[in-house]
Write an enzyme that holds these catalytic residues in place. Structure first.
Site, mmCIF file in Angstrom:
data_model
loop_
_atom_site.group_PDB
_atom_site.id
_atom_site.type_symbol
_atom_site.label_atom_id
_atom_site.label_comp_id
_atom_site.label_asym_id
_atom_site.label_seq_id
_atom_site.Cartn_x
_atom_site.Cartn_y
_atom_site.Cartn_z
ATOM 1 N N GLY A 248 0.915 -1.048 0.167
ATOM 2 C CA GLY A 248 0.022 0.024 0.116
ATOM 3 C C GLY A 248 0.779 1.257 -0.180
ATOM 4 O O GLY A 248 0.286 2.372 0.109
ATOM 5 N N PRO A 291 4.795 -4.906 -1.027
ATOM 6 C CA PRO A 291 4.784 -3.919 -1.771
ATOM 7 C C PRO A 291 4.545 -4.385 -3.330
ATOM 8 O O PRO A 291 4.876 -5.160 -3.658
ATOM 9 C CB PRO A 291 6.040 -3.136 -1.615
ATOM 10 C CG PRO A 291 6.943 -4.300 -0.908
ATOM 11 C CD PRO A 291 6.279 -5.225 -0.372
ATOM 12 N N GLY A 292 3.532 -3.626 -3.911
ATOM 13 C CA GLY A 292 3.483 -3.924 -5.334
ATOM 14 C C GLY A 292 3.666 -2.657 -6.159
ATOM 15 O O GLY A 292 4.820 -2.623 -6.690
ATOM 16 N N ARG A 293 2.809 -1.692 -5.866
ATOM 17 C CA ARG A 293 3.086 -0.651 -6.658
ATOM 18 C C ARG A 293 4.643 0.316 -6.429
ATOM 19 O O ARG A 293 5.093 0.596 -7.280
ATOM 20 C CB ARG A 293 2.019 0.306 -6.202
ATOM 21 C CG ARG A 293 1.850 1.702 -6.926
ATOM 22 C CD ARG A 293 0.944 2.682 -6.086
ATOM 23 N NE ARG A 293 -0.368 2.214 -5.946
ATOM 24 C CZ ARG A 293 -1.425 1.882 -6.506
ATOM 25 N NH1 ARG A 293 -1.484 2.396 -7.676
ATOM 26 N NH2 ARG A 293 -2.529 1.679 -6.132
ATOM 27 N N ARG A 330 -6.778 2.352 -15.374
ATOM 28 C CA ARG A 330 -6.655 3.212 -14.239
ATOM 29 C C ARG A 330 -7.314 4.676 -14.473
ATOM 30 O O ARG A 330 -8.035 4.948 -13.250
ATOM 31 C CB ARG A 330 -5.388 3.314 -13.490
ATOM 32 C CG ARG A 330 -4.533 1.920 -13.358
ATOM 33 C CD ARG A 330 -3.447 2.020 -12.367
ATOM 34 N NE ARG A 330 -3.567 2.460 -11.026
ATOM 35 C CZ ARG A 330 -3.495 3.527 -10.719
ATOM 36 N NH1 ARG A 330 -2.949 4.734 -11.409
ATOM 37 N NH2 ARG A 330 -3.624 3.869 -9.181
ATOM 38 N N TYR A 334 -10.277 4.624 -11.760
ATOM 39 C CA TYR A 334 -9.819 5.607 -10.487
ATOM 40 C C TYR A 334 -9.769 7.045 -10.569
ATOM 41 O O TYR A 334 -9.188 7.610 -9.626
ATOM 42 C CB TYR A 334 -8.784 5.126 -9.645
ATOM 43 C CG TYR A 334 -8.408 3.420 -9.624
ATOM 44 C CD1 TYR A 334 -9.310 2.941 -8.833
ATOM 45 C CD2 TYR A 334 -7.516 2.784 -10.310
ATOM 46 C CE1 TYR A 334 -9.075 1.366 -8.681
ATOM 47 C CE2 TYR A 334 -7.433 1.590 -10.038
ATOM 48 C CZ TYR A 334 -8.128 0.783 -9.414
ATOM 49 O OH TYR A 334 -7.909 -0.537 -9.272
ATOM 50 N N CYS A 361 -14.245 2.779 -27.885
ATOM 51 C CA CYS A 361 -15.526 3.527 -27.938
ATOM 52 C C CYS A 361 -16.054 3.819 -26.809
ATOM 53 O O CYS A 361 -17.170 2.998 -26.391
ATOM 54 C CB CYS A 361 -16.091 2.808 -29.015
ATOM 55 S SG CYS A 361 -15.666 2.848 -30.647
ATOM 56 N N GLU A 362 -15.487 4.723 -25.788
ATOM 57 C CA GLU A 362 -16.009 4.894 -24.522
ATOM 58 C C GLU A 362 -15.666 6.469 -24.487
ATOM 59 O O GLU A 362 -14.483 6.718 -24.590
ATOM 60 C CB GLU A 362 -15.270 4.174 -23.516
ATOM 61 C CG GLU A 362 -15.467 2.700 -23.473
ATOM 62 C CD GLU A 362 -16.990 2.441 -22.912
ATOM 63 O OE1 GLU A 362 -17.674 3.488 -21.957
ATOM 64 O OE2 GLU A 362 -17.469 1.371 -23.008
HETATM 65 C C1 LIG Z 1 -3.230 -8.239 0.225
HETATM 66 C C2 LIG Z 1 -2.538 -7.460 -0.513
HETATM 67 N N1 LIG Z 1 -1.177 -7.226 -0.237
HETATM 68 C C3 LIG Z 1 -0.435 -6.401 -0.907
HETATM 69 C C4 LIG Z 1 -1.122 -5.420 -2.095
HETATM 70 C C5 LIG Z 1 -0.137 -4.428 -2.654
HETATM 71 O O1 LIG Z 1 -0.622 -3.243 -2.684
HETATM 72 P P1 LIG Z 1 0.448 -2.106 -3.271
HETATM 73 O O2 LIG Z 1 0.472 -2.322 -4.858
HETATM 74 O O3 LIG Z 1 -0.607 -0.854 -2.936
HETATM 75 O O4 LIG Z 1 1.697 -2.056 -2.667
HETATM 76 C C6 LIG Z 1 -2.418 -5.381 -2.069
HETATM 77 C C7 LIG Z 1 -3.178 -4.698 -3.004
HETATM 78 O O5 LIG Z 1 -3.506 -3.586 -2.829
HETATM 79 C C8 LIG Z 1 -3.285 -6.370 -1.416
HETATM 80 O O6 LIG Z 1 -4.627 -6.375 -1.352
HETATM 81 N N1 LIG Z 2 -5.599 -1.996 -9.021
HETATM 82 C C1 LIG Z 2 -5.327 -0.794 -8.108
HETATM 83 C C2 LIG Z 2 -4.953 -1.189 -6.706
HETATM 84 C C3 LIG Z 2 -5.676 -2.435 -6.291
HETATM 85 C C4 LIG Z 2 -4.842 -2.995 -5.003
HETATM 86 C C5 LIG Z 2 -5.046 -4.602 -5.122
HETATM 87 N N2 LIG Z 2 -5.578 -4.728 -3.680
HETATM 88 C C6 LIG Z 2 -4.523 0.384 -8.599
HETATM 89 O O1 LIG Z 2 -4.232 0.281 -9.785
HETATM 90 O O2 LIG Z 2 -4.289 1.274 -7.944
#
Ligand SMILES: Cc1ncc(COP(=O)(O)O)c(C=O)c1O
Ligand SMILES: N[C@@H](CCCC[NH3+])C(=O)O
Length: 434
Positions: A248, A291-293, A330, A334, A361-362
């Protein structure tokens, strides 16, 4: 102009990423094209890991592969010594195909199927994050049938309202995820899991949301959970070996975003958990994050060929590109904001304000509103920054548009890691009427 990682301007006045000319990339691999700055992903991964190491805290940094899951990306995560968070059979399959060590995989999701859980158990993955009572019973049945013991974490919702978009909030009470911490549900889950011989309950997980800029939410979540852990130690004799605080951590998409350094989130979490463990006389748990993002977001750039433009005099000028919500949903989903430049002349002075339209087409398929740009020329390639997370992974075939290719760049070398879809791919699973 703000450049991320190895991105800059080369001697030809073109955008350069990982030592590779972005205009050449567009020419060689076509557009739309996702380009990833591998060095920046490595830097982010090392930053997280080093923060834990420097503070002498046992930890796992699990890359949340939903942000961008492909075989090459999973292999890069492995090279950097990360663990891996997967949320579906498909992400798990990708990880296994990539040769990722199963014992470092964590499996998430609020509705894992029997088939997915069996796959996880058969692969002997590191742990399954149990989300609800239905899943707990299903997993118990599978472990009994297969006579295997599985590591689990329990996902709890601590009742935290993180400050982010409503659709990416996950830690509040009214959420589809996890056992409620406050109303006794989490404790009931724990007492149902602990006596079961085929479970090894490693600890507690929570994830409060995504694109969060402050540490307050993480600190509050840690406080609420550790308070409960102290109660549970007293009443049930349960001591958590692991505290997983999810992902997050927010990143900078535009100049309005002011995130703190990724390592700062981690340092403050560590400080708080150490303090709380001391206060409640608990063993310091291993801290896991997901962490993902913040690992891949600013390492990704999308390149588009510009095409048609339309002027609505006195109102707005639209400039269309050869992609849109099919490769990056996105903005439509969002209201996400991005910055962009022309890759063939990133430093050219802006002379007008245009809005970047996608080709779907949106009416809602708008990538960027009100972007200052120099007057457009036919050869212009638009480079949209910071598209590395939840861009390609949420790409789709709306309007039967093939999904783009993905290229990794590092040290002057470009490597194709996902091929561009073809029209044949689009009809591959279609069957004729007769
Ligand atoms: C359980 C869980 N862990 C990790 C993440 C990764 O989040 P972020 O990409 O915001 O770091 C998410 C997505 O929000 C999630 O649902
Ligand atoms: N997909 C979303 C985040 C969701 C995270 C998954 N729990 C984004 O682009 O911001």
């Amino acid at each position: 102009m703000y450049f991320y990682g190895t991105t800059g301007v080369n001697k030809d006045g073109h955008l350069e990423i990982g030592g590779v000319d972005a205009v050449e990339l567009a020419k060689n691999f076509g557009t739309p094209l996702y380009v990833y700055d591998v060095a920046l992903i490595r830097e982010r991964a090392r930053g997280f890991k080093q923060t834990f190491e420097q503070q002498n805290v046992r930890a796992q940094v699990a890359y949340a592969s939903k942000a961008f899951s492909t075989v090459a990306m999973v292999q890069l995560a492995e090279e950097e010594g990360l663990s891996l968070d997967v949320v579906s059979g498909g992400e798990l399959y990708t990880a296994i195909t990539a040769g990722f060590p199963p014992e470092k995989i964590h499996f998430h999701g609020n509705n894992k199927s029997r088939e997915e859980l069996e796959m996880a158990v058969d692969q002997k993955i590191g742990c399954i994050v149990v989300d609800n009572f239905y899943e707990m019973e299903l997993l118990k049945a599978i472990c009994l049938e297969k006579q295997v013991k599985t590591n689990i974490l329990l996902r709890v919702t601590p009742g935290i309202e993180a400050h982010t978009h409503d659709y990416i909030l996950t830690g509040q009470e009214d959420s589809k995820f996890g056992f409620d911490l406050q109303n006794g549900q989490a404790e009931n889950a724990l007492t149902a899991a602990i006596p079961f011989d085929h479970f090894n309950v490693l600890g507690i997980h929570c994830h409060i949301g995504s694109q969060i800029f402050e540490t307050t939410g993480f600190i509050l979540a840690a406080q609420k959970i550790v308070e409960k852990l102290a109660e549970w130690k007293e009443r049930i004799g349960f001591e958590s070996e692991v505290l997983n605080l999810g992902g997050g951590f927010g990143i900078r998409y535009t100049k309005e975003d002011e995130p703190i350094q990724p390592s700062q989130y981690v340092s403050e979490i560590i400080k708080e958990v150490k303090k709380l463990a001391g206060e409640y006389s608990l063993k310091m748990p291993e801290i896991w994050i997901e962490p993902g993002r913040s690992l891949v977001g600013d390492a990704g750039i999308t390149l588009y060929q510009v095409g048609a433009s339309k002027d609505v005099p006195g109102v707005r000028k639209y400039l269309a590109v050869d992609g849109g919500m099919s490769d990056n949903i996105r903005p439509a989903l969002y209201q996400a904001k991005y910055e962009a430049v022309f890759a063939n002349r990133p430093l050219a002075q802006a002379s007008e304000t245009v809005s970047i339209a996608g080709k779907c087409c949106e009416s809602g398929d708008m990538l960027i509103w009100d972007l200052p740009l120099p007057e457009q020329k036919d050869e212009d390639i638009l480079a949209v920054f910071c598209t590395g997370a939840y861009g390609y992974s949420m790409a789709n075939n709306y309007n039967r548009i093939p999904r783009p290719a993905v290229v990794f760049v590092e040290d002057g070398k470009a490597t194709l890691v996902v091929k561009r879809e073809t029209y044949e791919d689009l009809v591959r699973y279609d069957l004729p009427l007769k």
